[in-house]
Design a protein around this motif. Structure first.
Motif, PDB file in Angstrom:
ATOM      1  N   PHE A  29       0.832  -1.209   0.000  1.00  0.00           N
ATOM      2  CA  PHE A  29       0.000   0.000   0.000  1.00  0.00           C
ATOM      3  C   PHE A  29       0.866   1.259   0.000  1.00  0.00           C
ATOM      4  O   PHE A  29       0.632   2.175  -0.797  1.00  0.00           O
ATOM      5  CB  PHE A  29      -0.916  -0.008   1.223  1.00  0.00           C
ATOM      6  CG  PHE A  29      -2.078   0.936   1.121  1.00  0.00           C
ATOM      7  CD1 PHE A  29      -3.297   0.508   0.607  1.00  0.00           C
ATOM      8  CD2 PHE A  29      -1.974   2.256   1.528  1.00  0.00           C
ATOM      9  CE1 PHE A  29      -4.369   1.372   0.497  1.00  0.00           C
ATOM     10  CE2 PHE A  29      -3.027   3.132   1.421  1.00  0.00           C
ATOM     11  CZ  PHE A  29      -4.243   2.686   0.912  1.00  0.00           C
ATOM     12  N   GLN A  72      -5.904   6.362   4.342  1.00  0.00           N
ATOM     13  CA  GLN A  72      -6.350   5.607   3.175  1.00  0.00           C
ATOM     14  C   GLN A  72      -6.235   4.105   3.422  1.00  0.00           C
ATOM     15  O   GLN A  72      -7.118   3.336   3.032  1.00  0.00           O
ATOM     16  CB  GLN A  72      -5.510   5.986   1.952  1.00  0.00           C
ATOM     17  CG  GLN A  72      -5.681   7.409   1.475  1.00  0.00           C
ATOM     18  CD  GLN A  72      -4.830   7.694   0.255  1.00  0.00           C
ATOM     19  OE1 GLN A  72      -4.753   6.878  -0.659  1.00  0.00           O
ATOM     20  NE2 GLN A  72      -4.167   8.853   0.237  1.00  0.00           N
ATOM     21  N   TYR A  73      -5.149   3.692   4.095  1.00  0.00           N
ATOM     22  CA  TYR A  73      -4.943   2.270   4.358  1.00  0.00           C
ATOM     23  C   TYR A  73      -6.012   1.725   5.297  1.00  0.00           C
ATOM     24  O   TYR A  73      -6.573   0.646   5.046  1.00  0.00           O
ATOM     25  CB  TYR A  73      -3.555   2.034   4.949  1.00  0.00           C
ATOM     26  CG  TYR A  73      -3.315   0.591   5.347  1.00  0.00           C
ATOM     27  CD1 TYR A  73      -3.062  -0.367   4.377  1.00  0.00           C
ATOM     28  CD2 TYR A  73      -3.375   0.204   6.682  1.00  0.00           C
ATOM     29  CE1 TYR A  73      -2.857  -1.698   4.735  1.00  0.00           C
ATOM     30  CE2 TYR A  73      -3.171  -1.118   7.043  1.00  0.00           C
ATOM     31  CZ  TYR A  73      -2.913  -2.064   6.063  1.00  0.00           C
ATOM     32  OH  TYR A  73      -2.716  -3.381   6.416  1.00  0.00           O
ATOM     33  N   LYS A  75      -8.966   2.861   5.767  1.00  0.00           N
ATOM     34  CA  LYS A  75     -10.226   2.829   5.029  1.00  0.00           C
ATOM     35  C   LYS A  75     -10.270   1.634   4.082  1.00  0.00           C
ATOM     36  O   LYS A  75     -11.306   0.969   3.949  1.00  0.00           O
ATOM     37  CB  LYS A  75     -10.384   4.137   4.240  1.00  0.00           C
ATOM     38  CG  LYS A  75     -11.693   4.270   3.486  1.00  0.00           C
ATOM     39  CD  LYS A  75     -12.888   4.337   4.416  1.00  0.00           C
ATOM     40  CE  LYS A  75     -14.179   4.572   3.650  1.00  0.00           C
ATOM     41  NZ  LYS A  75     -15.363   4.606   4.544  1.00  0.00           N
ATOM     42  N   TRP A  76      -9.140   1.350   3.431  1.00  0.00           N
ATOM     43  CA  TRP A  76      -9.088   0.210   2.512  1.00  0.00           C
ATOM     44  C   TRP A  76      -9.304  -1.105   3.253  1.00  0.00           C
ATOM     45  O   TRP A  76     -10.023  -1.990   2.769  1.00  0.00           O
ATOM     46  CB  TRP A  76      -7.740   0.193   1.792  1.00  0.00           C
ATOM     47  CG  TRP A  76      -7.621  -0.922   0.781  1.00  0.00           C
ATOM     48  CD1 TRP A  76      -8.020  -0.902  -0.518  1.00  0.00           C
ATOM     49  CD2 TRP A  76      -7.076  -2.224   1.020  1.00  0.00           C
ATOM     50  NE1 TRP A  76      -7.770  -2.112  -1.119  1.00  0.00           N
ATOM     51  CE2 TRP A  76      -7.188  -2.947  -0.201  1.00  0.00           C
ATOM     52  CE3 TRP A  76      -6.524  -2.860   2.125  1.00  0.00           C
ATOM     53  CZ2 TRP A  76      -6.752  -4.259  -0.332  1.00  0.00           C
ATOM     54  CZ3 TRP A  76      -6.091  -4.168   2.001  1.00  0.00           C
ATOM     55  CH2 TRP A  76      -6.207  -4.864   0.780  1.00  0.00           C
ATOM     56  N   ASN A  79     -12.995  -1.501   4.206  1.00  0.00           N
ATOM     57  CA  ASN A  79     -13.795  -1.882   3.044  1.00  0.00           C
ATOM     58  C   ASN A  79     -13.502  -3.310   2.597  1.00  0.00           C
ATOM     59  O   ASN A  79     -14.409  -4.030   2.155  1.00  0.00           O
ATOM     60  CB  ASN A  79     -13.532  -0.914   1.882  1.00  0.00           C
ATOM     61  CG  ASN A  79     -14.039   0.484   2.159  1.00  0.00           C
ATOM     62  OD1 ASN A  79     -14.958   0.673   2.961  1.00  0.00           O
ATOM     63  ND2 ASN A  79     -13.449   1.475   1.504  1.00  0.00           N
ATOM     64  N   PHE A  85     -13.205  -3.955  -2.552  1.00  0.00           N
ATOM     65  CA  PHE A  85     -11.792  -3.683  -2.810  1.00  0.00           C
ATOM     66  C   PHE A  85     -11.596  -2.473  -3.712  1.00  0.00           C
ATOM     67  O   PHE A  85     -10.491  -2.235  -4.201  1.00  0.00           O
ATOM     68  CB  PHE A  85     -11.128  -4.914  -3.433  1.00  0.00           C
ATOM     69  CG  PHE A  85     -11.129  -6.112  -2.524  1.00  0.00           C
ATOM     70  CD1 PHE A  85     -10.166  -6.258  -1.542  1.00  0.00           C
ATOM     71  CD2 PHE A  85     -12.115  -7.079  -2.640  1.00  0.00           C
ATOM     72  CE1 PHE A  85     -10.163  -7.356  -0.701  1.00  0.00           C
ATOM     73  CE2 PHE A  85     -12.122  -8.187  -1.805  1.00  0.00           C
ATOM     74  CZ  PHE A  85     -11.146  -8.328  -0.828  1.00  0.00           C
ATOM     75  N   GLY A  86     -12.642  -1.723  -3.951  1.00  0.00           N
ATOM     76  CA  GLY A  86     -12.550  -0.513  -4.750  1.00  0.00           C
ATOM     77  C   GLY A  86     -12.720  -0.779  -6.233  1.00  0.00           C
ATOM     78  O   GLY A  86     -12.947  -1.904  -6.671  1.00  0.00           O
ATOM     79  N   ASN A 290      -5.933   0.379  -6.649  1.00  0.00           N
ATOM     80  CA  ASN A 290      -6.813  -0.668  -6.126  1.00  0.00           C
ATOM     81  C   ASN A 290      -6.568  -2.004  -6.811  1.00  0.00           C
ATOM     82  O   ASN A 290      -6.536  -3.054  -6.152  1.00  0.00           O
ATOM     83  CB  ASN A 290      -8.279  -0.246  -6.287  1.00  0.00           C
ATOM     84  CG  ASN A 290      -8.641   0.932  -5.419  1.00  0.00           C
ATOM     85  OD1 ASN A 290      -8.082   1.110  -4.344  1.00  0.00           O
ATOM     86  ND2 ASN A 290      -9.560   1.766  -5.883  1.00  0.00           N
TER      87      ASN A 290
END
Length: 335
Positions: A29, A72-73, A75-76, A79, A85-86, A290
């Motif tokens: 990431f 961001q990590y 949040k990823w 999810n 996975f976006g 992503n």
């Protein structure tokens, strides 16, 4: 006590596996986002150059790239636990949908290639061990050494030049011709050259291993005892030597999975074969975060799993290694 130690042993393996995957996700990431390049180009194309600062800020916010990397990590990960996975910046689709359209091709090429390497190297190793130091064994050893030293991309280009450009008997790229996705014969034709490269690049390496391990067994004391009892060479080789070598060979071939996978990725890129390897190259090139993330996690998890599987097989093959693991576990738990 033995059951408890076994639970602790496999529990320790599972925790190490999870921690390894976690570290892998963090590294991938951060490296992906710190690499030079503009991810907006992947999503918006040439329009990115004409964007005003306000438009760029809005676009970064839309793609979730305006926050600090650690945010961001987190949040990823949140999810990802919910199966989201976006989207792919380049393909404008969910990354799972993009991968699902390619993974079958990679499994087909890599799976068949792995089976060819698994059984081919075993048969070739047995054959060379049977004719040890004879002209057949010497020729195969030299040819195998040469083939394993040729770079995959160079061998791929040579095959394309000969069979696709000069002779025009095989297609140079793709997994199938346009409109013939269900034509098995057409798929086989497209597989021949990539499969040949994948197999040749790894075949002799593992065949040489099995040859040497069989020869080590042939020179063991129990073989001399068997010969003194009147057992013939065929029976000694197949009923005793080969049986003793097989557990170690299974461990070696477990480690071979990521090696074959890596070779498959290179071959896919050269032959423009629509698989995970070519998709990984595209995602890195276009900064498709992503898509790159999930592809790296898939391949990395596979590598970690099969390396740990090989280690586990080795520990069960060699009682000394297994005993040391049990002793260490017992010392930690105080049992």
């Amino acid at each position: 006590m033995r059951k408890r130690n076994r639970i602790l042993y496999y529990g320790k393996k599972f925790i190490i596996f999870l921690l390894s995957v976690l570290v892998l996700s963090v590294v991938v990431f951060y490296v992906a986002r710190l690499a030079p390049g503009d991810p907006l180009v992947s999503y918006y194309g040439d329009r990115t150059e004409k964007m005003s600062p306000q438009e760029r800020e809005w676009a970064m916010e839309k793609l979730g790239l305006d926050k600090p990397i650690y945010v961001q990590y987190v949040k990823w990960v949140e999810n990802a636990f919910h199966g989201d996975f976006g989207i792919s910046f380049k393909y404008k689709q969910d990354v799972i949908q993009v991968i699902s359209g390619r993974i079958v091709n990679t499994l087909l090429l890599g799976g068949i290639g792995y089976l060819c390497i698994f059984f081919g190297s075993l048969l070739l190793g047995i054959f060379c061990a049977w004719y040890e130091e004879r002209w057949v064994d010497r020729i195969l050893c030299k040819l195998g050494t040469i083939s394993s030293c040729i770079p995959e991309f160079w061998l791929s280009l040579v095959l394309i030049l000969i069979f696709a450009v000069t002779l025009r008997v095989l297609p140079s790229s793709g997994a199938y011709s346009t409109g013939r996705a269900n034509d098995i014969a057409d798929r086989v034709l497209h597989l021949l050259m990539p499969l040949t490269v994948v197999t040749l690049e790894h075949l002799w390496y593992y065949a040489y291993m099995i040859r040497n391990k069989i020869l080590e067994e042939v020179r063991a004391d129990y073989v001399l005892l068997a010969k003194s009892k009147g057992l013939n060479k065929r029976r000694i080789l197949f009923r005793h030597c080969l049986r003793n070598v097989m557990p170690a060979y299974l461990s070696i071939m477990a480690i071979a999975v990521p090696h074959v996978l890596g070779g498959t990725f290179v071959v896919e890129s050269v032959f423009s074969y629509p698989g995970i390897g070519a998709l990984s190259y595209e995602s890195a090139r276009y900064h498709d975060y992503n898509l790159l993330m999930i592809l790296c996690m898939m391949s990395g998890t596979l590598v970690i799993f099969f390396n740990m599987l090989a280690q586990t097989i080795n520990e069960h093959i060699d009682p000394r290694v297994k005993a040391s693991e049990v002793v260490e576990t017992s010392e930690v738990t105080g049992v």
